[in-house]
Design a protein around this motif. Structure first.
Motif, PDB file in Angstrom:
ATOM      1  N   ARG A  76     -38.026 -25.559 -17.377  1.00 49.09           N
ATOM      2  CA  ARG A  76     -37.351 -25.318 -16.101  1.00 49.09           C
ATOM      3  C   ARG A  76     -38.194 -24.368 -15.242  1.00 49.09           C
ATOM      4  NH1 ARG A  76     -32.567 -25.178 -17.741  1.00 49.09           N
ATOM      5  NH2 ARG A  76     -32.614 -23.091 -18.640  1.00 49.09           N
ATOM      6  N   GLN A  77     -38.717 -23.311 -15.844  1.00 47.29           N
ATOM      7  CA  GLN A  77     -39.556 -22.353 -15.110  1.00 47.29           C
ATOM      8  C   GLN A  77     -40.824 -23.032 -14.589  1.00 47.29           C
ATOM      9  OE1 GLN A  77     -38.968 -19.184 -14.228  1.00 47.29           O
ATOM     10  NE2 GLN A  77     -40.939 -19.091 -13.207  1.00 47.29           N
ATOM     11  N   ASP A  90     -35.849 -23.504 -21.061  1.00 48.77           N
ATOM     12  CA  ASP A  90     -36.123 -22.466 -20.064  1.00 48.77           C
ATOM     13  C   ASP A  90     -37.570 -22.513 -19.595  1.00 48.77           C
ATOM     14  OD1 ASP A  90     -33.540 -21.503 -20.176  1.00 48.77           O
ATOM     15  OD2 ASP A  90     -34.013 -19.924 -21.643  1.00 48.77           O
ATOM     16  N   ALA A 115     -46.412 -17.398 -13.535  1.00 50.83           N
ATOM     17  CA  ALA A 115     -45.021 -17.768 -13.829  1.00 50.83           C
ATOM     18  C   ALA A 115     -44.783 -17.860 -15.325  1.00 50.83           C
ATOM     19  CB  ALA A 115     -44.663 -19.084 -13.153  1.00 50.83           C
ATOM     20  N   ARG A 172     -49.876 -28.126  -5.434  1.00 52.26           N
ATOM     21  CA  ARG A 172     -49.155 -28.993  -6.367  1.00 52.26           C
ATOM     22  C   ARG A 172     -49.894 -30.333  -6.510  1.00 52.26           C
ATOM     23  NH1 ARG A 172     -44.329 -28.665  -4.181  1.00 52.26           N
ATOM     24  NH2 ARG A 172     -44.631 -30.432  -2.801  1.00 52.26           N
ATOM     25  N   LYS A 189     -42.398 -15.265 -17.896  1.00 50.45           N
ATOM     26  CA  LYS A 189     -41.286 -15.881 -18.649  1.00 50.45           C
ATOM     27  C   LYS A 189     -40.831 -14.980 -19.715  1.00 50.45           C
ATOM     28  CE  LYS A 189     -40.495 -19.110 -22.191  1.00 50.45           C
ATOM     29  NZ  LYS A 189     -40.331 -18.171 -23.216  1.00 50.45           N
ATOM     30  N   ASP A 225     -42.338 -26.847  -8.055  1.00 53.95           N
ATOM     31  CA  ASP A 225     -41.575 -27.230  -6.868  1.00 53.95           C
ATOM     32  C   ASP A 225     -41.732 -26.222  -5.733  1.00 53.95           C
ATOM     33  OD1 ASP A 225     -40.698 -29.501  -8.147  1.00 53.95           O
ATOM     34  OD2 ASP A 225     -38.762 -28.641  -8.745  1.00 53.95           O
ATOM     35  N   ASP A 226     -41.833 -24.936  -6.083  1.00 48.92           N
ATOM     36  CA  ASP A 226     -41.970 -23.890  -5.075  1.00 48.92           C
ATOM     37  C   ASP A 226     -43.391 -23.783  -4.528  1.00 48.92           C
ATOM     38  OD1 ASP A 226     -39.317 -23.323  -5.455  1.00 48.92           O
ATOM     39  OD2 ASP A 226     -39.663 -21.545  -6.704  1.00 48.92           O
ATOM     40  N   ASN A 255     -41.257 -26.276 -13.937  1.00 44.73           N
ATOM     41  CA  ASN A 255     -40.886 -27.194 -12.856  1.00 44.73           C
ATOM     42  C   ASN A 255     -40.512 -26.444 -11.578  1.00 44.73           C
ATOM     43  OD1 ASN A 255     -41.362 -29.583 -14.215  1.00 44.73           O
ATOM     44  ND2 ASN A 255     -39.340 -29.604 -15.144  1.00 44.73           N
ATOM     45  N   THR A 256     -39.807 -25.330 -11.714  1.00 43.44           N
ATOM     46  CA  THR A 256     -39.434 -24.527 -10.545  1.00 43.44           C
ATOM     47  C   THR A 256     -40.681 -23.997  -9.856  1.00 43.44           C
ATOM     48  OG1 THR A 256     -37.377 -23.864 -11.615  1.00 43.44           O
ATOM     49  CG2 THR A 256     -38.124 -22.508  -9.764  1.00 43.44           C
ATOM     50  N   THR A 257     -41.630 -23.514 -10.633  1.00 43.70           N
ATOM     51  CA  THR A 257     -42.880 -22.995 -10.070  1.00 43.70           C
ATOM     52  C   THR A 257     -43.634 -24.102  -9.348  1.00 43.70           C
ATOM     53  OG1 THR A 257     -43.023 -21.356 -11.830  1.00 43.70           O
ATOM     54  CG2 THR A 257     -45.032 -21.782 -10.579  1.00 43.70           C
TER      55      THR A 257
END
Length: 177
Positions: A118-119, A115, A173, A132, A177, A125-126, A121-123
């Motif tokens: 994933r969080q 988790d 982020a 970035r 979590k 990517d966004d 990587n999502t942050t």
């Protein structure tokens, strides 16, 4: 001792008269210290800055470029040195704060749950492309700030802004979590 006009002192300095430098120093030291104190708000730092300025005038032979009334030049030079000094102090404080935050983050055991990753990587990517890229260049590729800024084609200050904002988003982020 009679007051000697600046142009005469400068001519004597250019002719190699060491006593003229002493007179020049005595004539302007107090005024320049007060000027520096107005910016720095620290008497010892103001005196050090002005003494360094006079040392530069002598060692670098800056007096060879002086002409006529030099009061304005001296005032502006000390002002510029004060502003540069304050900028450098601010940068040092910011770097120490960034280091403290990184130190605090590295003191905690690394989180490796799916988790968390994933969080993260999502942050990433966004995140906006430049934020970035700034994080990737410094923390993944290990580049120095100036190298990374050059590679991105932006100024060093713009790069630092992107990096700082990107790290702030990551921290936010991770905390949520």
């Amino acid at each position: 001792m009679e007051k000697q006009p600046d142009y005469e002192l400068i001519e004597r300095l250019k002719a190699g008269d060491n006593a003229a430098f002493d007179t020049f120093f005595v004539k302007y030291y107090q005024m320049l210290c007060l000027n520096a104190y107005w910016f720095l708000r620290n008497e010892a730092e103001a005196q050090d800055l002005v003494q360094t300025f006079f040392i530069d005038i002598w060692d670098k032979k800056l007096y060879l470029n002086l002409n006529g009334d030099v009061k304005g030049y001296l005032h502006q030079s000390v002002k510029n040195r004060c502003l540069n000094y304050l900028r450098k102090q601010k940068l040092t404080r910011e770097q120490q704060e960034d280091f403290s935050m990184l130190q605090d983050a590295t003191d905690k055991p690394p989180e490796t749950s799916p988790d968390y990753i994933r969080q993260l990587n999502t942050t990433l990517d966004d995140m906006a492309r430049q934020k970035r890229a700034a994080i990737h260049l410094v923390y993944v590729q290990g580049k120095r700030y100036q190298e990374a800024a050059d590679e991105m084609g932006i100024s060093l200050n713009s790069f630092k802004t992107h990096l700082k904002r990107g790290l702030k988003l990551l921290r936010h982020a991770i905390i949520q979590k």
